[in-house]
Scaffold this active site. Structure first.
Site, PDB file in Angstrom:
ATOM      1  N   ALA A 115      -7.474   2.453  -6.521  1.00 39.85           N
ATOM      2  CA  ALA A 115      -7.771   0.504  -6.557  1.00 39.85           C
ATOM      3  C   ALA A 115      -9.269   0.625  -5.638  1.00 39.85           C
ATOM      4  O   ALA A 115      -9.636   0.188  -5.982  1.00 39.85           O
ATOM      5  CB  ALA A 115      -6.954  -0.206  -6.372  1.00 39.85           C
ATOM      6  N   ASN A 153      -1.124  -9.092  -3.240  1.00 45.92           N
ATOM      7  CA  ASN A 153      -0.100  -7.622  -3.095  1.00 45.92           C
ATOM      8  C   ASN A 153       1.774  -8.395  -2.055  1.00 45.92           C
ATOM      9  O   ASN A 153       2.812  -7.162  -2.528  1.00 45.92           O
ATOM     10  CB  ASN A 153      -0.513  -6.270  -2.308  1.00 45.92           C
ATOM     11  CG  ASN A 153      -1.107  -7.093  -1.627  1.00 45.92           C
ATOM     12  OD1 ASN A 153      -2.187  -7.217  -1.487  1.00 45.92           O
ATOM     13  ND2 ASN A 153      -0.388  -5.882  -0.415  1.00 45.92           N
ATOM     14  N   GLN A 190      -2.137  -5.285  -8.695  1.00 44.19           N
ATOM     15  CA  GLN A 190      -0.962  -6.034  -8.682  1.00 44.19           C
ATOM     16  C   GLN A 190      -0.285  -6.878 -10.298  1.00 44.19           C
ATOM     17  O   GLN A 190       0.823  -6.623  -9.833  1.00 44.19           O
ATOM     18  CB  GLN A 190      -0.584  -7.018  -7.505  1.00 44.19           C
ATOM     19  CG  GLN A 190      -0.234  -6.665  -5.795  1.00 44.19           C
ATOM     20  CD  GLN A 190       0.822  -5.021  -6.165  1.00 44.19           C
ATOM     21  OE1 GLN A 190       1.934  -5.764  -7.092  1.00 44.19           O
ATOM     22  NE2 GLN A 190       0.865  -4.000  -4.870  1.00 44.19           N
ATOM     23  N   SER A 249      -4.961   0.401 -10.262  1.00 48.52           N
ATOM     24  CA  SER A 249      -4.236   1.889  -9.278  1.00 48.52           C
ATOM     25  C   SER A 249      -2.859   2.151 -10.597  1.00 48.52           C
ATOM     26  O   SER A 249      -2.274   1.108 -10.865  1.00 48.52           O
ATOM     27  CB  SER A 249      -3.882   1.735  -8.115  1.00 48.52           C
ATOM     28  OG  SER A 249      -4.584   1.625  -7.085  1.00 48.52           O
ATOM     29  N   HIS A 253      -0.375   4.050  -9.999  1.00 52.58           N
ATOM     30  CA  HIS A 253       1.105   4.173  -8.940  1.00 52.58           C
ATOM     31  C   HIS A 253       1.675   2.815  -9.606  1.00 52.58           C
ATOM     32  O   HIS A 253       2.979   2.316  -8.886  1.00 52.58           O
ATOM     33  CB  HIS A 253       0.835   4.547  -7.637  1.00 52.58           C
ATOM     34  CG  HIS A 253       0.868   4.543  -6.722  1.00 52.58           C
ATOM     35  ND1 HIS A 253       1.145   4.063  -5.858  1.00 52.58           N
ATOM     36  CD2 HIS A 253      -1.344   3.762  -6.660  1.00 52.58           C
ATOM     37  CE1 HIS A 253       0.256   3.432  -4.841  1.00 52.58           C
ATOM     38  NE2 HIS A 253      -0.763   3.009  -5.587  1.00 52.58           N
ATOM     39  N   THR A 296     -15.562  16.347 -11.357  1.00 50.35           N
ATOM     40  CA  THR A 296     -14.560  17.315 -12.223  1.00 50.35           C
ATOM     41  C   THR A 296     -13.244  15.963 -13.180  1.00 50.35           C
ATOM     42  O   THR A 296     -12.705  15.975 -11.534  1.00 50.35           O
ATOM     43  CB  THR A 296     -14.023  18.682 -12.074  1.00 50.35           C
ATOM     44  OG1 THR A 296     -15.125  19.330 -12.401  1.00 50.35           O
ATOM     45  CG2 THR A 296     -13.462  18.460 -13.427  1.00 50.35           C
ATOM     46  N   CYS A 348       0.540   0.010   3.875  1.00 53.58           N
ATOM     47  CA  CYS A 348      -1.021  -0.281   4.409  1.00 53.58           C
ATOM     48  C   CYS A 348      -0.570  -0.988   5.587  1.00 53.58           C
ATOM     49  O   CYS A 348      -0.605  -0.288   6.417  1.00 53.58           O
ATOM     50  CB  CYS A 348      -2.003  -0.866   4.218  1.00 53.58           C
ATOM     51  SG  CYS A 348      -1.946  -2.087   3.125  1.00 53.58           S
TER      52      CYS A 348
END
Length: 385
Positions: free
Chosen positions: A74, A153, A181, A201, A203, A240, A325
């Site tokens: 993200a 978040n 989120q 994102s 994950h 790639t 973070c």
């Protein structure tokens, strides 16, 4: 390695669903071709896998014409959406809020250093946006890029994407939303077609780390690429394609959509159990709106109790005191500051993130231990220990 700790930090990251891992594995060792090399069998298989993942993602939002750009996560998607739109369109004003993720705020600060005007919409003590202020700012008809998240978040507060979409459409503004989120924590997947640009994102919803996406819902949106090179993804994001990761995000999106009712039920049952902490300990307060929030998030203010100490004492659980973070950098939460908490209060907040694999019995165990530990630490403090 398996830890004998119950994981309740699912707003930070999630376990990759075993079904996602299973689907990814063959693309590391068997179908390992380059999807750009479609003239050989390996490359053709890889390209087909990417196309399947893209169809799966589009299916979840009900928009088969959406352009899906694969990114590293993200943060890159947000940078691409904001910097790429500003560069391509010449828009010189961004409207956002002070409670956005640091990926948005830091990108805005960078663009501000290049002469882009950044305006912040105020939020109230529950974390809710002032929509009237947004409308007033857009009313001057200056070309604008609005970037407002789907769900916060840290405190889990959701914003009304339909209302923002209507305002942006009426005033001809570009609308980007960080929905990292929100995706997988709502029953309404159609709302991901409302912004012009959506960042995700994998994950955060049981997919692999290292892969995200940018949905481009409007064909009229122009974006300048951040990365140039081989011309992949229609020249918008060179490099790639990481096929195993793309397979992973496609499968994670499919599961999040098809099993959304099951996930919502888990979140609501566990959250309701954990909300009982506030009845047992009246001094515990919920940060953020109780009505407009994603169902898997609880952020508690526990006055007078140091959150790091509390989390350390709760050895059977993985919790957090701030966004991941922020925790790693040691910085104070700008989100909690934006809803009016003092520095001392911010040090007394914990975040609980409920996940797909949590159980009611785990929530009961956390509720009991959290309640007991709060009372124990408060008694120690009153006794001067």
């Amino acid at each position: 390695m398996s830890y004998n700790i119950i994981y309740f930090d699912n707003n930070s990251t999630t376990q990759t669903d075993p079904r996602v891992v299973e689907e990814m594995l063959p693309y590391f060792t068997e179908h390992y071709g380059n999807p750009s090399s479609v003239r050989n069998k390996y490359g053709f298989e890889a390209s087909a896998a990417v196309n399947l993942a893209t169809r799966r993602i589009r299916d979840t939002i009900g928009n088969q014409s959406a352009k899906i750009i694969y990114t590293s996560g993200a943060t890159e998607s947000i940078n691409m959406a904001l910097t790429g739109t500003i560069t391509a369109t010449g828009i010189r004003r961004i409207i956002t809020s002070p409670s956005e993720h640091s990926a948005v705020l830091d990108t805005c600060r960078y663009l501000e250093s290049l002469g882009v005007e950044i305006e912040y919409i105020s939020i109230d003590s529950l974390g809710m946006l002032n929509y009237s202020e947004l409308e007033e700012r857009l009313a001057d008809k200056r070309p604008s890029l609005v970037t407002l998240m789907g769900a916060n978040n840290e405190i889990g507060v959701t914003h009304d994407l339909l209302r923002i979409r209507e305002l942006c459409t009426f005033h001809k503004a570009v609308f980007h939303s960080d929905c990292t989120q929100l995706y997988g924590k709502t029953s309404d997947f159609n709302q991901f077609t409302l912004p012009d640009l959506v960042s995700l994102s994998a994950h955060k919803f049981y997919g692999p780390k290292g892969i995200g996406s940018l949905f481009i819902n409007s064909k009229s949106i122009k974006i300048e690429p951040l990365l140039r090179g081989g011309g992949q993804q229609d020249g918008l994001r060179a490099g790639t394609l990481p096929v195993p990761l793309i397979v992973g995000i496609g499968k994670a999106c499919e599961i999040a959509h098809t099993e959304r009712d099951f996930d919502m039920a888990v979140y609501h049952v566990c959250r309701n159990e954990l909300m009982e902490v506030m009845k047992k300990c009246p001094e515990v307060k919920l940060n953020g709106s109780p009505d407009h929030r994603i169902p898997n998030n609880l952020n508690f203010l526990i006055e007078g109790i140091d959150s790091d100490t509390l989390i350390t004492e709760l050895k059977d659980f993985a919790l957090s005191s701030a966004a991941a973070c922020k925790s790693s950098s040691g910085k104070t939460s700008h989100v909690l500051k934006s809803i009016g908490l003092t520095p001392e209060q911010i040090k007394s907040c914990i975040r609980i993130g409920i996940g797909r694999f949590n159980t009611t019995s785990e929530a009961v165990k956390l509720r009991k231990q959290l309640t007991a530990k709060i009372k124990e630490l408060r008694k120690k403090k009153s006794d001067g220990k």
